[in-house]
Motif scaffolding. Structure first.
Motif, mmCIF file in Angstrom:
data_model
loop_
_atom_site.group_PDB
_atom_site.id
_atom_site.type_symbol
_atom_site.label_atom_id
_atom_site.label_comp_id
_atom_site.label_asym_id
_atom_site.label_seq_id
_atom_site.Cartn_x
_atom_site.Cartn_y
_atom_site.Cartn_z
ATOM 1 N N ALA A 21 8.025 4.745 0.137
ATOM 2 C CA ALA A 21 9.024 3.706 0.394
ATOM 3 C C ALA A 21 10.427 4.297 0.366
ATOM 4 C CB ALA A 21 8.897 2.588 -0.634
ATOM 5 N N LEU A 22 10.703 5.152 -0.618
ATOM 6 C CA LEU A 22 12.021 5.782 -0.706
ATOM 7 C C LEU A 22 12.296 6.630 0.528
ATOM 8 C CD1 LEU A 22 11.948 6.795 -4.457
ATOM 9 C CD2 LEU A 22 13.583 5.218 -3.408
ATOM 10 N N LEU A 23 11.339 7.432 0.926
ATOM 11 C CA LEU A 23 11.523 8.284 2.101
ATOM 12 C C LEU A 23 11.703 7.451 3.369
ATOM 13 C CD1 LEU A 23 8.940 11.063 1.243
ATOM 14 C CD2 LEU A 23 11.431 11.311 1.298
ATOM 15 N N GLY B 227 0.790 -1.223 0.000
ATOM 16 C CA GLY B 227 0.000 0.000 0.000
ATOM 17 C C GLY B 227 0.824 1.275 0.000
ATOM 18 N N TYR B 228 2.117 1.176 0.297
ATOM 19 C CA TYR B 228 2.984 2.356 0.236
ATOM 20 C C TYR B 228 3.170 2.758 -1.225
ATOM 21 C CZ TYR B 228 4.938 2.790 4.992
ATOM 22 O OH TYR B 228 5.131 3.035 6.320
ATOM 23 N N VAL C 68 3.887 0.334 -4.469
ATOM 24 C CA VAL C 68 4.928 -0.691 -4.519
ATOM 25 C C VAL C 68 4.324 -2.049 -4.846
ATOM 26 C CG1 VAL C 68 6.475 0.510 -2.919
ATOM 27 C CG2 VAL C 68 4.825 -1.134 -2.031
ATOM 28 N N SER C 69 5.131 -2.907 -5.463
ATOM 29 C CA SER C 69 4.713 -4.274 -5.746
ATOM 30 C C SER C 69 5.901 -5.211 -5.575
ATOM 31 C CB SER C 69 4.134 -4.393 -7.163
ATOM 32 O OG SER C 69 5.098 -4.080 -8.132
ATOM 33 N N GLN C 70 5.593 -6.459 -5.354
ATOM 34 C CA GLN C 70 6.621 -7.474 -5.118
ATOM 35 C C GLN C 70 7.616 -7.498 -6.273
ATOM 36 O OE1 GLN C 70 6.993 -9.305 -2.339
ATOM 37 N NE2 GLN C 70 8.792 -10.322 -3.154
#
Length: 100
Positions: free
Chosen positions: A34-36, A28-29, A82-84
């Motif tokens: 995610a980078l931050l 969900g991010y 994001v995804s796997q």
């Protein structure tokens, strides 16, 4: 400093790569979040003066968060979830960065 308002330890996680490093990020991010959360304070360099650029508006208006996602350049990090297995690279001005 960026911190999550949720308890991420209770959320399902996906693994992805940022600059070749495998990290776990809550489902969900966005890529920008995610980078931050991983401590990346810049996503690209300005093609004009080489200055650092980073996520700013977090809603797809400013285009400051452009990154390479799975080999495709100029992707808005704040607009992609994001995804796997996703592979994320920061963009540098000397690699042919252009407007989206």
């Amino acid at each position: 400093m960026f911190t999550s308002v949720e308890n991420a330890s209770n959320l399902p996680m996906v693994q992805l790569q940022i600059e070749g490093e495998t990290v776990s990020v809550p489902v969900g991010y966005t890529v920008a979040a995610a980078l931050l959360a991983q401590g990346h304070r810049r996503t690209r360099q300005s093609p004009v003066d080489g200055g650092p650029r980073a996520p700013y508006c977090m809603m797809g208006v400013c285009y400051e968060c452009l990154v390479e996602i799975d080999g495709q350049r100029n992707q808005q990090a704040c607009m992609r979830e994001v995804s796997q297995g996703m592979q994320i690279r920061l963009q540098c001005a000397d690699e042919g960065e252009g407007a989206a």
